[in-house]
Design a protein around this motif. Structure first.
Motif, mmCIF file in Angstrom:
data_model
loop_
_atom_site.group_PDB
_atom_site.id
_atom_site.type_symbol
_atom_site.label_atom_id
_atom_site.label_comp_id
_atom_site.label_asym_id
_atom_site.label_seq_id
_atom_site.Cartn_x
_atom_site.Cartn_y
_atom_site.Cartn_z
ATOM 1 N N ARG A 36 0.832 -1.200 0.000
ATOM 2 C CA ARG A 36 0.000 0.000 0.000
ATOM 3 C C ARG A 36 0.867 1.251 0.000
ATOM 4 O O ARG A 36 1.888 1.316 0.689
ATOM 5 C CB ARG A 36 -0.890 0.004 1.247
ATOM 6 C CG ARG A 36 -2.059 -0.951 1.217
ATOM 7 C CD ARG A 36 -3.191 -0.409 0.356
ATOM 8 N NE ARG A 36 -3.635 0.885 0.840
ATOM 9 C CZ ARG A 36 -4.470 1.057 1.858
ATOM 10 N NH1 ARG A 36 -4.938 0.010 2.502
ATOM 11 N NH2 ARG A 36 -4.839 2.274 2.229
ATOM 12 N N HIS A 37 0.414 2.263 -0.749
ATOM 13 C CA HIS A 37 1.116 3.548 -0.777
ATOM 14 C C HIS A 37 0.099 4.681 -0.800
ATOM 15 O O HIS A 37 -0.984 4.545 -1.381
ATOM 16 C CB HIS A 37 2.039 3.649 -1.995
ATOM 17 C CG HIS A 37 3.153 2.654 -1.989
ATOM 18 N ND1 HIS A 37 4.330 2.857 -1.296
ATOM 19 C CD2 HIS A 37 3.258 1.434 -2.574
ATOM 20 C CE1 HIS A 37 5.118 1.803 -1.461
ATOM 21 N NE2 HIS A 37 4.487 0.931 -2.226
ATOM 22 N N ASP A 38 0.462 5.796 -0.183
ATOM 23 C CA ASP A 38 -0.354 7.008 -0.177
ATOM 24 C C ASP A 38 0.187 7.936 -1.265
ATOM 25 O O ASP A 38 1.363 8.326 -1.237
ATOM 26 C CB ASP A 38 -0.272 7.678 1.195
ATOM 27 C CG ASP A 38 -1.254 8.833 1.362
ATOM 28 O OD1 ASP A 38 -1.569 9.508 0.361
ATOM 29 O OD2 ASP A 38 -1.695 9.067 2.497
ATOM 30 N N PHE A 39 -0.662 8.303 -2.206
ATOM 31 C CA PHE A 39 -0.209 9.152 -3.306
ATOM 32 C C PHE A 39 0.343 10.485 -2.795
ATOM 33 O O PHE A 39 1.272 11.052 -3.390
ATOM 34 C CB PHE A 39 -1.364 9.404 -4.280
ATOM 35 C CG PHE A 39 -0.971 10.249 -5.458
ATOM 36 C CD1 PHE A 39 -0.159 9.736 -6.456
ATOM 37 C CD2 PHE A 39 -1.399 11.563 -5.566
ATOM 38 C CE1 PHE A 39 0.217 10.521 -7.538
ATOM 39 C CE2 PHE A 39 -1.031 12.351 -6.644
ATOM 40 C CZ PHE A 39 -0.224 11.823 -7.638
ATOM 41 N N LEU A 40 -0.206 10.995 -1.717
ATOM 42 C CA LEU A 40 0.290 12.267 -1.193
ATOM 43 C C LEU A 40 1.747 12.166 -0.766
ATOM 44 O O LEU A 40 2.489 13.147 -0.833
ATOM 45 C CB LEU A 40 -0.575 12.723 -0.018
ATOM 46 C CG LEU A 40 -2.061 12.951 -0.321
ATOM 47 C CD1 LEU A 40 -2.762 13.527 0.906
ATOM 48 C CD2 LEU A 40 -2.270 13.840 -1.538
ATOM 49 N N ASP A 41 2.168 10.965 -0.346
ATOM 50 C CA ASP A 41 3.568 10.766 0.029
ATOM 51 C C ASP A 41 4.475 10.652 -1.200
ATOM 52 O O ASP A 41 5.702 10.751 -1.065
ATOM 53 C CB ASP A 41 3.725 9.494 0.864
ATOM 54 C CG ASP A 41 3.055 9.607 2.218
ATOM 55 O OD1 ASP A 41 2.882 10.748 2.697
ATOM 56 O OD2 ASP A 41 2.677 8.558 2.783
ATOM 57 N N LEU A 42 3.897 10.410 -2.357
ATOM 58 C CA LEU A 42 4.694 10.281 -3.579
ATOM 59 C C LEU A 42 4.965 11.625 -4.234
ATOM 60 O O LEU A 42 5.770 11.713 -5.156
ATOM 61 C CB LEU A 42 3.990 9.347 -4.576
ATOM 62 C CG LEU A 42 3.699 7.934 -4.062
ATOM 63 C CD1 LEU A 42 2.999 7.112 -5.132
ATOM 64 C CD2 LEU A 42 4.974 7.250 -3.609
ATOM 65 N N LEU A 43 4.296 12.673 -3.769
ATOM 66 C CA LEU A 43 4.582 14.025 -4.241
ATOM 67 C C LEU A 43 5.760 14.580 -3.443
ATOM 68 O O LEU A 43 5.858 14.350 -2.231
ATOM 69 C CB LEU A 43 3.360 14.922 -4.063
ATOM 70 C CG LEU A 43 2.174 14.604 -4.967
ATOM 71 C CD1 LEU A 43 0.920 15.315 -4.476
ATOM 72 C CD2 LEU A 43 2.476 15.010 -6.406
ATOM 73 N N PRO A 44 6.648 15.311 -4.075
ATOM 74 C CA PRO A 44 7.861 15.776 -3.388
ATOM 75 C C PRO A 44 7.624 17.018 -2.544
ATOM 76 O O PRO A 44 6.581 17.662 -2.619
ATOM 77 C CB PRO A 44 8.805 16.080 -4.552
ATOM 78 C CG PRO A 44 7.882 16.500 -5.654
ATOM 79 C CD PRO A 44 6.638 15.664 -5.499
ATOM 80 N N ALA A 45 8.622 17.339 -1.752
ATOM 81 C CA ALA A 45 8.712 18.616 -1.022
ATOM 82 C C ALA A 45 7.562 18.839 -0.064
ATOM 83 O O ALA A 45 7.206 19.974 0.235
ATOM 84 C CB ALA A 45 8.797 19.789 -2.019
ATOM 85 N N GLY A 46 6.954 17.770 0.446
ATOM 86 C CA GLY A 46 5.838 17.926 1.365
ATOM 87 C C GLY A 46 4.593 18.475 0.726
ATOM 88 O O GLY A 46 3.673 18.926 1.417
ATOM 89 N N LEU A 47 4.528 18.442 -0.613
ATOM 90 C CA LEU A 47 3.406 19.044 -1.309
ATOM 91 C C LEU A 47 2.106 18.314 -1.015
ATOM 92 O O LEU A 47 1.037 18.930 -0.930
ATOM 93 C CB LEU A 47 3.676 19.031 -2.824
ATOM 94 C CG LEU A 47 2.698 19.787 -3.706
ATOM 95 C CD1 LEU A 47 2.650 21.249 -3.307
ATOM 96 C CD2 LEU A 47 3.078 19.647 -5.169
ATOM 97 N N GLY A 48 2.170 16.999 -0.820
ATOM 98 C CA GLY A 48 0.955 16.242 -0.576
ATOM 99 C C GLY A 48 0.230 16.695 0.685
ATOM 100 O O GLY A 48 -0.986 16.913 0.668
ATOM 101 N N ALA A 49 0.974 16.832 1.773
ATOM 102 C CA ALA A 49 0.361 17.274 3.025
ATOM 103 C C ALA A 49 -0.193 18.684 2.896
ATOM 104 O O ALA A 49 -1.269 19.003 3.430
ATOM 105 C CB ALA A 49 1.383 17.211 4.154
#
Length: 432
Positions: A36-49
């Motif tokens: 399992r993976h969270d797509f927000l964690d796959l975005l760089p520079a903390g952009l997902g959060a």
């Protein structure tokens, strides 16, 4: 083990993760290893959060802006160039997440589907890529070229996906926690005792997602004042909302409820404002359902789709609240809804079975002409493009405008976004 399957969801609310949780459990029962993976964690520079937080604030403080963005992109046949540039930032991490030896990768989130489809088209991803459409309405950005198949919970979203050009559209049914099943009178009595709910009254379960967003206080007061049912409100993780409802005189208020199946057994009708996973859980439990004071964007389009499917009423005007609730509680409307909702789960085959069948088929070859794009040269970003790019990606992810507006006013407040947009090769390639 039959092989390894990767599921990419997103922790935006609870619906995307909820579907991924159930797919994970069922696929493991079939003998697959699941990552399992969270797509927000796959975005760089903390952009997902940052994006998830912006979406939350948007639904709370600027719903009209979100509605305009959602409507403007609803029928898009492909993301715009700014969106594509920013999504490419997640490609390297996505490929690493899939890793070698996977037999399939499943997306339960539109941003992840767009990335996987683009990788498939360019020949960088050589395993089966599927999208499981978690909503009853299909935004255009759910449909990603390059995805091998789009799996829908019902013919209504399947038809919408097909009209938008989705490949391999298939109706495979919903997936919810197996604890959501119809209860009998004894289940109802015990559940009311456990939650401290009144025994003889009709109870309307009012739910507004894990974030507790929308006009929840107004809806609760209107249900109470209708005299038809007593509101039982679930606020999710919104503790401030729970405190305000108690101050408003709403007697039965809960925060995060771990045993939603039992609470649904205690209640007689569901009133919701988003039309997501909670609606499916209500159908499985046998609760008649209504959408009321729906949140912008997917809340309203889901309400329309559920009404088209005959699975839920959409109450658009406060004057209709009382008669609709009466029809759901005591009339033929509620009986028809209950039967249709339960029928969704009558087929023993579900999305996990459909995924397993797809995994047994040969994977289509990737394009023989696909090559990796060389890294483009650096170029200084332009301020209008920065703002447009931030707005575009937040719209795609269902996360809206306030980030872009705030960035336009004070970019120094968002250094992670600035560093990312100034330095990332995909953005620089677009800036050329």
């Amino acid at each position: 083990m039959h092989g390894r399957i990767v599921i990419i969801s997103a922790s935006v609310g609870a619906g995307h993760d909820g579907a991924a949780d159930q797919l994970t459990d069922r696929l493991r029962l079939f003998g697959y290893e699941v990552d399992r993976h969270d797509f927000l964690d796959l975005l760089p520079a903390g952009l997902g959060a940052l994006l998830a937080g912006s979406y939350h604030h948007l639904l709370t403080w600027a719903p009209t802006i979100y509605q305009r963005i959602y409507a403007a992109t609803e029928s898009a046949d492909r993301p715009g160039p700014a969106i594509r540039a920013l999504l490419r930032a997640a490609e390297r991490r996505t490929l690493r997440a899939v890793g070698p030896g996977a037999v399939a990768v499943i997306s339960t989130y539109p941003g992840a589907s767009q990335v996987l489809g683009a990788l498939r088209l360019r020949g960088l991803l050589d395993v089966l890529a599927l999208t499981y459409l978690t909503d009853f309405s299909v935004h255009g950005l759910w449909v990603a070229p390059g995805i091998d198949a789009h799996l829908a919970v019902h013919p209504v979203p399947a038809a919408q996906a097909h009209a938008l050009g989705a490949a391999g559209v298939q109706v495979c049914g919903p997936v919810v926690d197996p604890r959501f099943v119809p209860g009998d009178e004894e289940d109802r009595r015990l559940a009311r005792l456990r939650f401290g709910l009144p025994g003889p009254a009709s109870l309307a379960l009012l739910v507004a997602g894990s974030w507790g967003v929308g006009a929840v206080r107004q809806a609760a007061a209107e249900i109470r004042d209708s005299g038809v049912a007593v509101p039982v409100v679930v606020c999710g993780r919104n503790e401030a909302l729970a405190e305000r409802l108690c101050a408003d005189g709403i007697e039965h208020v809960f925060g995060w409820v771990w045993d939603m199946p039992e609470l649904m057994h205690a209640c007689d009708v569901l009133v919701q404002n988003a039309g997501g996973l909670t609606s499916l859980e209500a159908f499985a439990t046998g609760l008649p359902t209504a959408g009321y004071r729906c949140i912008p964007g997917h809340g309203r389009t889901n309400a329309a789709a559920l009404q088209d499917a005959g699975l839920a009423a959409w109450i658009r005007h406060p004057a209709d609240l009382k008669p609709v609730l009466q029809a759901l509680l005591d009339g033929e409307t509620g009986k028809r809804q209950r039967a249709r909702g339960l029928a969704l789960f009558a087929d023993t085959r579900g999305p996990a079975e459909s995924i397993a069948i797809h995994c047994l088929r040969p994977t289509a070859p990737t394009s023989p002409t696909a090559t990796k794009t060389p890294a483009p040269r650096r170029r200084a970003p332009r301020r209008p493009t920065l703002v447009a790019a931030a707005l575009a990606v937040t719209a795609l992810l269902g996360i809206g405008a306030p980030l872009a507006e705030a960035y336009a006013d004070a970019p120094s407040r968002y250094p992670a976004v600035t560093r990312f947009l100034e330095g990332h090769e995909a953005y620089e390639g677009h800036a050329r």
